[in-house]
Design an enzyme around this catalytic site. Structure first.
Site, short mmCIF file in Angstrom:
data_model
loop_
_atom_site.label_atom_id
_atom_site.label_comp_id
_atom_site.label_asym_id
_atom_site.label_seq_id
_atom_site.Cartn_x
_atom_site.Cartn_y
_atom_site.Cartn_z
N PRO A 99 32.48 17.08 18.96
CA PRO A 99 32.05 16.11 19.99
C PRO A 99 30.61 16.35 20.44
CG PRO A 99 34.17 17.13 20.57
CD PRO A 99 33.61 17.90 19.40
N GLU A 127 39.60 23.80 21.60
CA GLU A 127 38.47 23.67 22.51
C GLU A 127 37.14 23.83 21.79
OE1 GLU A 127 38.49 22.43 25.74
OE2 GLU A 127 40.38 21.95 24.77
N ARG A 165 30.88 5.11 -0.29
CA ARG A 165 30.56 3.74 -0.70
C ARG A 165 29.06 3.50 -0.85
NH1 ARG A 165 29.52 0.36 2.80
NH2 ARG A 165 30.74 -1.39 2.03
N ASP A 180 25.84 -5.62 3.87
CA ASP A 180 26.79 -5.26 4.91
C ASP A 180 26.26 -5.46 6.31
OD1 ASP A 180 28.58 -4.62 3.01
OD2 ASP A 180 28.44 -2.44 3.27
C1 9D3 Z 1 36.69 19.46 27.31
C2 9D3 Z 1 35.54 19.20 26.43
N1 9D3 Z 1 35.91 18.53 25.17
C3 9D3 Z 1 34.65 18.23 24.44
C4 9D3 Z 1 34.14 16.86 24.74
C5 9D3 Z 1 36.78 19.39 24.38
C6 9D3 Z 1 37.12 18.89 23.04
C7 9D3 Z 1 37.60 17.60 22.86
C8 9D3 Z 1 37.97 17.17 21.58
C9 9D3 Z 1 36.99 19.73 21.95
C10 9D3 Z 1 37.35 19.29 20.70
C11 9D3 Z 1 37.85 18.02 20.52
C12 9D3 Z 1 38.27 17.58 19.18
N2 9D3 Z 1 37.34 16.57 18.64
C13 9D3 Z 1 36.62 16.81 17.56
O1 9D3 Z 1 36.74 17.87 16.97
C14 9D3 Z 1 35.69 15.80 17.08
C15 9D3 Z 1 35.30 14.53 17.63
C16 9D3 Z 1 35.69 13.82 18.80
O2 9D3 Z 1 36.53 14.24 19.60
N3 9D3 Z 1 35.10 12.62 19.05
C17 9D3 Z 1 34.18 12.07 18.22
N4 9D3 Z 1 33.77 12.69 17.13
C18 9D3 Z 1 34.34 13.91 16.84
S1 9D3 Z 1 33.97 14.83 15.52
C19 9D3 Z 1 35.01 16.03 15.90
#
Ligand code: 9D3
Length: 236
Positions: A99, A127, A165, A180
């Site tokens: 994230p 986490e 792609r 696209d």
């Molecule tokens: C409490 C803080 N969170 C971070 C914003 C914790 C958290 C949330 C979700 C930690 C890991 C995750 C799992 N998500 C991913 O690994 C992830 C992800 C996503 O949640 N949204 C958009 N792209 C991606 S790429 C990997």
């Protein structure tokens, strides 16, 4: 930096998640044509300890578990040949799905498709991932957008699809990546097929009269209208 086949390796604690997802459509065809090779790896296969542990509690306290550095370092050493980012072979990208990454856009997909011949995708979970993975191994940290997923696995699927792609000859001759949505900065126009009357809902007359100048004008108009309605940000 692409001439040869694109190798994609995915590191995950849920290898089963990917069981059939790459066996359809353009990705399946690209695999059969040897344009791309996709391999899934279970992080647990790279653990040192007999319990095959891949996670532990965060230093400093807090909820949840953190993916440990050790199995990820071992996997990268095995797949890339070194776990020093500076010594990766040319065209190697080690991408952490998280994230906290930069947002994955068509421009990023194009960059990866053009510059890489070996991509390793690390799927985060819990986490987070021990930051030493980022410090030593990761060339690109990528998020697919502003929503909370349970892990990096769905994001890895998105990234593989968007990149595959774009690889030379991955699309049939009938389609082109340049036509696209997003390539010209607008959303696509609406499409219709037979019948011309479905349950009393008529296809717009302009599409039936064979005037291709009129049709192009209508399509551009509708694309603009749709973009204004759903994605005003694209009109900048
Ligand atoms: C409490 C803080 N969170 C971070 C914003 C914790 C958290 C949330 C979700 C930690 C890991 C995750 C799992 N998500 C991913 O690994 C992830 C992800 C996503 O949640 N949204 C958009 N792209 C991606 S790429 C990997």
């Amino acid at each position: 930096m692409t001439k040869d086949k694109m190798k994609i390796n995915i590191l995950t604690i849920f290898p089963e998640f990917f069981r059939e997802v790459f066996d359809f459509g353009i990705i399946r065809r690209a695999k059969l044509a040897k344009i791309v090779g996709i391999n899934i790896h279970d992080l647990r296969d790279f653990t040192d300890d007999k319990h095959r542990m891949v996670d532990d509690r965060p230093f400093g306290g807090g909820d949840g578990m953190v993916l440990q550095a050790q199995p990820i370092f071992a996997a990268i050493e095995n797949l890339v040949g070194t776990c020093e980012r500076e010594n990766y072979p040319d065209g190697t990208k080690v991408i952490l799905l998280s994230p906290q990454g930069r947002v994955f856009k068509q421009a990023v997909a194009k960059e990866f498709a053009a510059e890489a011949n070996h991509i390793v995708l690390i799927c985060g979970r819990y986490e987070g991932v021990d930051e030493r993975v980022n410090e030593a191994l990761v060339t690109d940290e990528v998020s697919i957008g502003d929503y909370v997923l349970s892990g990096g696995e769905p994001a890895a699927i998105v990234v593989v699809d968007a990149i595959t792609r774009l690889l030379p000859n991955a699309l049939g001759s009938e389609t082109s990546a340049e036509n696209d949505s997003f390539s010209d900065g607008l959303l696509d126009c609406p499409h219709y097929t037979r019948p011309a009357d479905f349950r009393g809902m008529r296809v717009p007359e302009v599409l039936l009269n064979g005037n291709h100048v009129e049709i192009e004008k209508w399509r551009k108009e509708k694309a603009l209208e749709k973009t204004r309605l759903n994605r005003e940000d694209l009109l900048k």
